[in-house]
Write a protein that holds these residues in place. Structure first.
Motif, PDB file in Angstrom:
ATOM      1  N   MET A 333       0.825  -1.207   0.000  1.00 15.99           N
ATOM      2  CA  MET A 333       0.000   0.000   0.000  1.00 15.99           C
ATOM      3  C   MET A 333       0.858   1.255   0.000  1.00 15.99           C
ATOM      4  SD  MET A 333      -3.212   0.351  -0.242  1.00 15.99           S
ATOM      5  CE  MET A 333      -3.424   1.852  -1.163  1.00 15.99           C
ATOM      6  N   SER A 334       2.027   1.192   0.617  1.00 15.44           N
ATOM      7  CA  SER A 334       2.919   2.351   0.646  1.00 15.44           C
ATOM      8  C   SER A 334       3.401   2.709  -0.754  1.00 15.44           C
ATOM      9  CB  SER A 334       4.131   2.075   1.547  1.00 15.44           C
ATOM     10  OG  SER A 334       3.740   1.949   2.889  1.00 15.44           O
ATOM     11  N   TYR A 335       3.541   1.708  -1.596  1.00 16.36           N
ATOM     12  CA  TYR A 335       3.972   1.977  -2.969  1.00 16.36           C
ATOM     13  C   TYR A 335       2.968   2.893  -3.673  1.00 16.36           C
ATOM     14  CZ  TYR A 335       4.818   1.393  -7.942  1.00 16.36           C
ATOM     15  OH  TYR A 335       5.034   1.643  -9.272  1.00 16.36           O
ATOM     16  N   PHE A 336       1.690   2.593  -3.520  1.00 14.37           N
ATOM     17  CA  PHE A 336       0.657   3.355  -4.214  1.00 14.37           C
ATOM     18  C   PHE A 336       0.385   4.708  -3.557  1.00 14.37           C
ATOM     19  CE2 PHE A 336      -0.256  -1.033  -5.458  1.00 14.37           C
ATOM     20  CZ  PHE A 336      -0.307  -0.893  -6.835  1.00 14.37           C
ATOM     21  N   LEU A 337       0.559   4.800  -2.239  1.00 15.85           N
ATOM     22  CA  LEU A 337       0.269   6.063  -1.554  1.00 15.85           C
ATOM     23  C   LEU A 337       1.462   7.006  -1.471  1.00 15.85           C
ATOM     24  CD1 LEU A 337      -2.071   5.252   1.488  1.00 15.85           C
ATOM     25  CD2 LEU A 337      -2.665   6.208  -0.729  1.00 15.85           C
ATOM     26  N   PHE A 338       2.684   6.445  -1.449  1.00 14.97           N
ATOM     27  CA  PHE A 338       3.862   7.286  -1.222  1.00 14.97           C
ATOM     28  C   PHE A 338       4.905   7.186  -2.343  1.00 14.97           C
ATOM     29  CE2 PHE A 338       2.251   5.912   2.971  1.00 14.97           C
ATOM     30  CZ  PHE A 338       1.817   7.146   3.437  1.00 14.97           C
ATOM     31  N   VAL A 339       5.340   5.972  -2.661  1.00 18.62           N
ATOM     32  CA  VAL A 339       6.451   5.799  -3.593  1.00 18.62           C
ATOM     33  C   VAL A 339       6.065   6.198  -5.013  1.00 18.62           C
ATOM     34  CG1 VAL A 339       8.073   4.155  -4.606  1.00 18.62           C
ATOM     35  CG2 VAL A 339       7.463   3.983  -2.180  1.00 18.62           C
ATOM     36  N   LYS A 340       4.963   5.686  -5.508  1.00 14.66           N
ATOM     37  CA  LYS A 340       4.538   5.990  -6.875  1.00 14.66           C
ATOM     38  C   LYS A 340       4.287   7.483  -7.088  1.00 14.66           C
ATOM     39  CE  LYS A 340       1.292   4.502 -10.460  1.00 14.66           C
ATOM     40  NZ  LYS A 340       0.123   3.625 -10.768  1.00 14.66           N
ATOM     41  N   PRO A 341       3.557   8.173  -6.172  1.00 14.98           N
ATOM     42  CA  PRO A 341       3.383   9.622  -6.348  1.00 14.98           C
ATOM     43  C   PRO A 341       4.700  10.390  -6.335  1.00 14.98           C
ATOM     44  CG  PRO A 341       1.756   8.780  -4.813  1.00 14.98           C
ATOM     45  CD  PRO A 341       2.723   7.659  -5.071  1.00 14.98           C
ATOM     46  N   MET A 342       5.661   9.972  -5.480  1.00 17.75           N
ATOM     47  CA  MET A 342       6.960  10.652  -5.442  1.00 17.75           C
ATOM     48  C   MET A 342       7.703  10.494  -6.761  1.00 17.75           C
ATOM     49  SD  MET A 342       8.560  10.183  -1.584  1.00 17.75           S
ATOM     50  CE  MET A 342       8.530   8.401  -1.598  1.00 17.75           C
ATOM     51  N   ARG A 343       7.638   9.299  -7.335  1.00 19.96           N
ATOM     52  CA  ARG A 343       8.315   9.063  -8.614  1.00 19.96           C
ATOM     53  C   ARG A 343       7.676   9.883  -9.731  1.00 19.96           C
ATOM     54  NH1 ARG A 343       9.124   2.437  -8.386  1.00 19.96           N
ATOM     55  NH2 ARG A 343      10.763   2.438  -6.775  1.00 19.96           N
ATOM     56  N   GLN A 344       6.360   9.979  -9.696  1.00 18.75           N
ATOM     57  CA  GLN A 344       5.659  10.766 -10.710  1.00 18.75           C
ATOM     58  C   GLN A 344       6.002  12.250 -10.581  1.00 18.75           C
ATOM     59  OE1 GLN A 344       1.588   9.618  -9.996  1.00 18.75           O
ATOM     60  NE2 GLN A 344       1.663   7.921 -11.457  1.00 18.75           N
ATOM     61  N   ASN A 345       6.102  12.721  -9.337  1.00 18.49           N
ATOM     62  CA  ASN A 345       6.465  14.124  -9.110  1.00 18.49           C
ATOM     63  C   ASN A 345       7.869  14.425  -9.600  1.00 18.49           C
ATOM     64  OD1 ASN A 345       3.983  14.708  -7.960  1.00 18.49           O
ATOM     65  ND2 ASN A 345       4.677  14.316  -5.871  1.00 18.49           N
ATOM     66  N   LYS A 346       8.775  13.465  -9.414  1.00 20.41           N
ATOM     67  CA  LYS A 346      10.146  13.657  -9.884  1.00 20.41           C
ATOM     68  C   LYS A 346      10.186  13.751 -11.405  1.00 20.41           C
ATOM     69  CE  LYS A 346      12.647  11.478  -6.067  1.00 20.41           C
ATOM     70  NZ  LYS A 346      13.518  10.332  -5.661  1.00 20.41           N
ATOM     71  N   VAL A 348       7.795  14.796 -13.356  1.00 20.96           N
ATOM     72  CA  VAL A 348       7.210  16.078 -13.744  1.00 20.96           C
ATOM     73  C   VAL A 348       8.197  17.210 -13.540  1.00 20.96           C
ATOM     74  CG1 VAL A 348       5.422  17.764 -13.192  1.00 20.96           C
ATOM     75  CG2 VAL A 348       4.841  15.340 -13.335  1.00 20.96           C
ATOM     76  N   SER A 349       8.967  17.152 -12.422  1.00 18.34           N
ATOM     77  CA  SER A 349       9.889  18.238 -12.095  1.00 18.34           C
ATOM     78  C   SER A 349      11.077  18.331 -13.053  1.00 18.34           C
ATOM     79  CB  SER A 349      10.400  18.062 -10.652  1.00 18.34           C
ATOM     80  OG  SER A 349      11.145  16.871 -10.520  1.00 18.34           O
ATOM     81  N   VAL A 350      11.466  17.191 -13.640  1.00 16.78           N
ATOM     82  CA  VAL A 350      12.611  17.201 -14.548  1.00 16.78           C
ATOM     83  C   VAL A 350      12.182  17.361 -16.012  1.00 16.78           C
ATOM     84  CG1 VAL A 350      14.005  15.776 -13.029  1.00 16.78           C
ATOM     85  CG2 VAL A 350      12.625  14.675 -14.789  1.00 16.78           C
ATOM     86  N   LYS A 351      10.884  17.354 -16.250  1.00 24.63           N
ATOM     87  CA  LYS A 351      10.396  17.497 -17.629  1.00 24.63           C
ATOM     88  C   LYS A 351      10.694  18.924 -18.122  1.00 24.63           C
ATOM     89  CE  LYS A 351       6.264  16.995 -20.452  1.00 24.63           C
ATOM     90  NZ  LYS A 351       4.805  16.688 -20.455  1.00 24.63           N
ATOM     91  N   PRO A 352      11.371  19.079 -19.267  1.00 20.71           N
ATOM     92  CA  PRO A 352      11.724  20.416 -19.764  1.00 20.71           C
ATOM     93  C   PRO A 352      10.477  21.221 -20.110  1.00 20.71           C
ATOM     94  CG  PRO A 352      12.142  18.740 -21.434  1.00 20.71           C
ATOM     95  CD  PRO A 352      11.826  17.999 -20.178  1.00 20.71           C
ATOM     96  N   GLN A 353      10.487  22.474 -19.732  1.00 21.65           N
ATOM     97  CA  GLN A 353       9.365  23.351 -20.009  1.00 21.65           C
ATOM     98  C   GLN A 353       9.483  23.932 -21.419  1.00 21.65           C
ATOM     99  OE1 GLN A 353       9.149  26.324 -16.989  1.00 21.65           O
ATOM    100  NE2 GLN A 353       8.673  24.877 -15.360  1.00 21.65           N
ATOM    101  N   THR A 354       8.363  24.038 -22.083  1.00 19.60           N
ATOM    102  CA  THR A 354       8.307  24.598 -23.431  1.00 19.60           C
ATOM    103  C   THR A 354       7.662  25.962 -23.407  1.00 19.60           C
ATOM    104  OG1 THR A 354       6.200  23.492 -23.824  1.00 19.60           O
ATOM    105  CG2 THR A 354       8.196  22.325 -24.512  1.00 19.60           C
ATOM    106  N   ALA A 355       8.098  26.830 -24.272  1.00 16.28           N
ATOM    107  CA  ALA A 355       7.573  28.186 -24.312  1.00 16.28           C
ATOM    108  C   ALA A 355       6.142  28.185 -24.843  1.00 16.28           C
ATOM    109  CB  ALA A 355       8.447  29.045 -25.209  1.00 16.28           C
TER     110      ALA A 355
END
Length: 355
Positions: A333-346, A348-355
């Motif tokens: 359950m920790s994978y779905f509540l904590f680990v998976k969201p953290m990986r998804q956030n990472k 998103v944060s490294v995805k290059p922004q486009t103008a």
């Protein structure tokens, strides 16, 4: 009268210690996977070892006769895994839910109510035929000493050596170099000692191990041959409130009420009591988690205390098997509540922004 006083007293001590030391097995099991931190698990081993050594001594003097019953392997595995999922959703295990309810957490009240309700439904209600069916398959002897031929004292000795190794490993870890700011104490003297001082999880484990040991002879003196237990007493309390059958009010019921009272006293004394209303998602998770806890603990024959702390100390196979799959359930359950969201956030944060 002794039944009431002793149950409330032992439960009160347990609730007080757990609230003040923040002894949380749910967080400990979760952190083993999410943060690679085994400190709380090692603390649990300390509590189990202390209780086990004490039970060995008490059994030598025939003060305690350790109970062993056959158990369903499949029922224990499934129930413990479901219980592990439930405690992550609910934000606390059975005991943790009781003591956090004493702090004023409405989410814990919801989880506690659903936990007691579904434990009663599974043990004595419409789900009892399912429970009986699960308990009738893959039934084996729970006495590890009897099955393996290894004396109980030797099993406890091995556990003690493993615990010492783990504790030494944890205590000799390099400490972080950054300084943690210290706050000026609010209290002084005895009040600081009981209501403010921070305690290491290992010190908390020693106290909890001793309380778990004391629970055995005290409970036996009232005609109940077991130590700490949460699930059946919680179900019995709810059944009593519904049908008024006073025969349900055994030592375990007063134990869980004592946990609540002890936690409330600790929270009030440390100025940590506060009514806190959770958001909608937390309310939903608390309700579902509580239901999973009640069903899972009933199938497994115990919760994180009854199986994870008490049965393990008696070298009961059901306790150790339950502890393993309880931990696996929390990791799942920790994978779905904590680990998976953290990986998804990472990502998103490294995805290059486009103008």
């Amino acid at each position: 009268m002794w039944l009431i006083i002793s149950g409330l007293l032992v439960g009160g001590m347990l609730g007080f210690v757990m609230q003040r030391t923040r002894f949380c097995l749910t967080g400990g099991f979760r952190d083993m996977y999410v943060q690679k931190n085994n400190k709380m698990f090692y603390a649990l081993l300390i509590a189990i070892t202390i209780q086990g050594i004490g039970l060995w001594i008490l059994s030598l003097f025939n003060i305690v006769q350790l109970p062993y019953e056959s158990f369903s392997v499949i029922g224990t595995i499934i129930g413990s895994f479901v219980f592990g999922i439930g405690i992550i959703l609910a934000g606390g295990c059975a005991t943790g839910t009781w003591y956090r309810a004493g702090e004023g957490l409405i989410g814990s009240w919801i989880a506690l109510g659903m936990y007691a309700l579904f434990a009663a439904i599974t043990k004595a209600g419409v789900l009892k035929p399912f429970l009986d069916k699960m308990n009738s398959v893959t039934v084996v002897n729970s006495n590890v000493s009897q099955v393996t031929g290894i004396p109980y004292w030797l099993l406890i000795l091995v556990l003690g050596l493993i615990t010492l190794f783990c504790v030494r490993k944890e205590l000799t870890k390099p400490k972080p170099k950054f300084a943690v700011p210290t706050l000026k104490p609010k209290f002084t003297g005895v009040r600081h000692l009981f209501f403010e001082k921070k305690y290491h999880p290992f010190m908390a484990a020693v106290a909890i191990g001793l309380i778990a040991l004391i629970a055995w002879p005290v409970s036996i003196s009232t005609g109940r041959n077991y130590g700490l237990g949460i699930t059946t007493p919680s179900a019995h309390l709810l059944q009593f409130l519904v049908n008024g059958d006073t025969k349900l009010l055994d030592w375990g019921v007063y134990l869980v009420l004592g946990i609540f009272i002890g936690s409330y006293i600790a929270a009030r004394g440390s100025r940590e009591f506060k009514w806190r209303l959770p958001d909608k998602i937390t309310i939903r998770n608390s309700a579902i988690g509580g239901a999973f806890m009640g069903i899972g603990a009933s199938l497994a024959g115990g919760c994180s205390i009854g199986n994870g702390l008490v049965s393990t100390a008696t070298m009961n196979a059901q306790g150790w098997l339950s502890l393993l799959f309880m931990i696996l359930g929390t990791w799942f359950m920790s994978y779905f509540l904590f680990v998976k969201p953290m990986r998804q956030n990472k990502k998103v944060s490294v995805k290059p922004q486009t103008a």
